[in-house]
Design an enzyme around this catalytic site. Structure first.
Site, PDB file in Angstrom:
ATOM      1  N   SER A 141     -27.855 -32.875 -32.036  1.00 20.04           N
ATOM      2  CA  SER A 141     -27.471 -34.180 -32.544  1.00 20.04           C
ATOM      3  C   SER A 141     -27.113 -35.094 -31.381  1.00 20.04           C
ATOM      4  O   SER A 141     -26.850 -34.643 -30.261  1.00 20.04           O
ATOM      5  CB  SER A 141     -26.255 -34.031 -33.467  1.00 20.04           C
ATOM      6  OG  SER A 141     -25.654 -35.266 -33.779  1.00 20.04           O
ATOM      7  N   TYR A 154     -17.793 -31.357 -35.534  1.00 20.79           N
ATOM      8  CA  TYR A 154     -19.236 -31.540 -35.454  1.00 20.79           C
ATOM      9  C   TYR A 154     -19.684 -31.697 -34.006  1.00 20.79           C
ATOM     10  O   TYR A 154     -20.667 -31.080 -33.576  1.00 20.79           O
ATOM     11  CB  TYR A 154     -19.645 -32.754 -36.287  1.00 20.79           C
ATOM     12  CG  TYR A 154     -21.122 -32.819 -36.562  1.00 20.79           C
ATOM     13  CD1 TYR A 154     -21.711 -31.956 -37.487  1.00 20.79           C
ATOM     14  CD2 TYR A 154     -21.938 -33.743 -35.914  1.00 20.79           C
ATOM     15  CE1 TYR A 154     -23.072 -32.003 -37.750  1.00 20.79           C
ATOM     16  CE2 TYR A 154     -23.292 -33.798 -36.167  1.00 20.79           C
ATOM     17  CZ  TYR A 154     -23.858 -32.934 -37.083  1.00 20.79           C
ATOM     18  OH  TYR A 154     -25.212 -32.975 -37.326  1.00 20.79           O
TER      19      TYR A 154
END
Length: 297
Positions: A141, A154
């Site tokens: 990501s 995350y």
């Protein structure tokens, strides 16, 4: 530019294949002739995805953090298709909010699924990839490139999977296996829509500088992932501008610290009002993960 290797006739494993990036990636690989093994926690949705694919496919219910389950899946996929050429470690969940107020169980689960689940997937399928001299793609990501407030779990997990993939790449390259990292910014999935249900998270994201403040369509991002798989690329960027972020990533923590301090001061009254409320995993995929764990004996 590296020559493309067609996925036609090859066997691809995709985790988190019931929805979002995983589902569309499976469909696009199948459209190019790949045979698919779909892995996830939503058996009905996995079956529906599998039934719509134009090529030979199968689906397996498994938690990517369960070593025994993933070893079983790897063995059964190998028996079912005879080989494994491509593995995409895509399964992931997210949780938002200030770290100090986070629900430890949900925070830890993000690390378990995104990082430990990716490691478990890679460990289970590497023997088959070594046989086929195949390709492992780890979906990371923008969160692996830059830290962000309210996203500690995350960011930590995606930074970890990026490092994991880079380490494994160096270990297996001499045996013909290629390892890639896929980077995605905010992409139109259930996870991102679920995160946007939190008013503070949504507004904070909208205040990011362009082009990181917008949500990108899923289709073009997955097309880029497919092209990266065909090229067996070390780095695959779902949005064009993410490649340029690599050159400035060393400066980003300082920038984020300065800007984040200002924004957190702005949002503090609203964050305080919600303090004490449980922040679970976001989106439909997060709900499926929590449901599966609740049903475990």
């Amino acid at each position: 530019m590296r020559a493309r290797r067609s996925p036609e006739g090859r066997v691809a494993v995709v985790t988190g294949a019931a929805r979002g990036v995983g589902e569309l990636l499976a469909r696009k690989l199948a459209a190019r002739g790949a045979r698919l093994a779909l892995v996830g926690l939503e058996p009905d949705r996995l079956r529906q995805v599998s039934d719509r694919l134009p090529t030979d496919s199968g689906h397996w219910y498994a938690d990517v953090t369960d070593t025994e389950a993933m070893e079983r899946v790897a063995r059964e996929v190998r028996e079912r298709f005879g080989r494994v050429d491509i593995v995409v470690a895509n399964a992931g969940v997210a949780q938002g909010g200030p770290f100090a107020d986070s629900d430890a169980r949900s925070w830890n689960r993000v690390i378990e699924v995104n990082l430990l689940g990716s490691a478990t997937t890679a460990r289970a399928f590497l023997p088959a990839l070594l046989e086929s001299r195949g390709y492992l793609l780890q979906i990371a990501s923008l969160a692996a490139i830059t830290p962000a407030p309210l996203m500690s779990a995350y960011c930590a997990s995606k930074s970890g999977v990026e490092a994991l993939a880079n380490c494994v790449r160096a270990e297996v390259a001499h045996r013909g296996v290629k390892v890639g990292v896929g980077y995605l910014s905010w992409t139109d999935t259930d996870m991102v829509r679920g995160a946007d249900e939190d008013e503070v998270m949504r507004e904070l994201r909208q205040r990011l500088p362009w082009p990181s403040n917008r949500t990108y369509p899923l289709g073009p991002a997955v097309d880029r992932l497919v092209a990266g798989i065909e090229r067996r690329s070390a780095h695959v960027y779902g949005q064009w501008w993410l490649r340029g972020m690599q050159g400035i990533r060393g400066q980003l923590p300082g920038i984020i610290a300065t800007v984040g301090q200002r924004e957190m001061r702005r949002f503090e009254p609203r964050l305080a009002a919600g303090r004490g409320a449980r922040r679970g995993l976001v989106g439909a995929g997060g709900a499926a993960d929590e449901k599966a764990r609740a049903e475990q004996p």
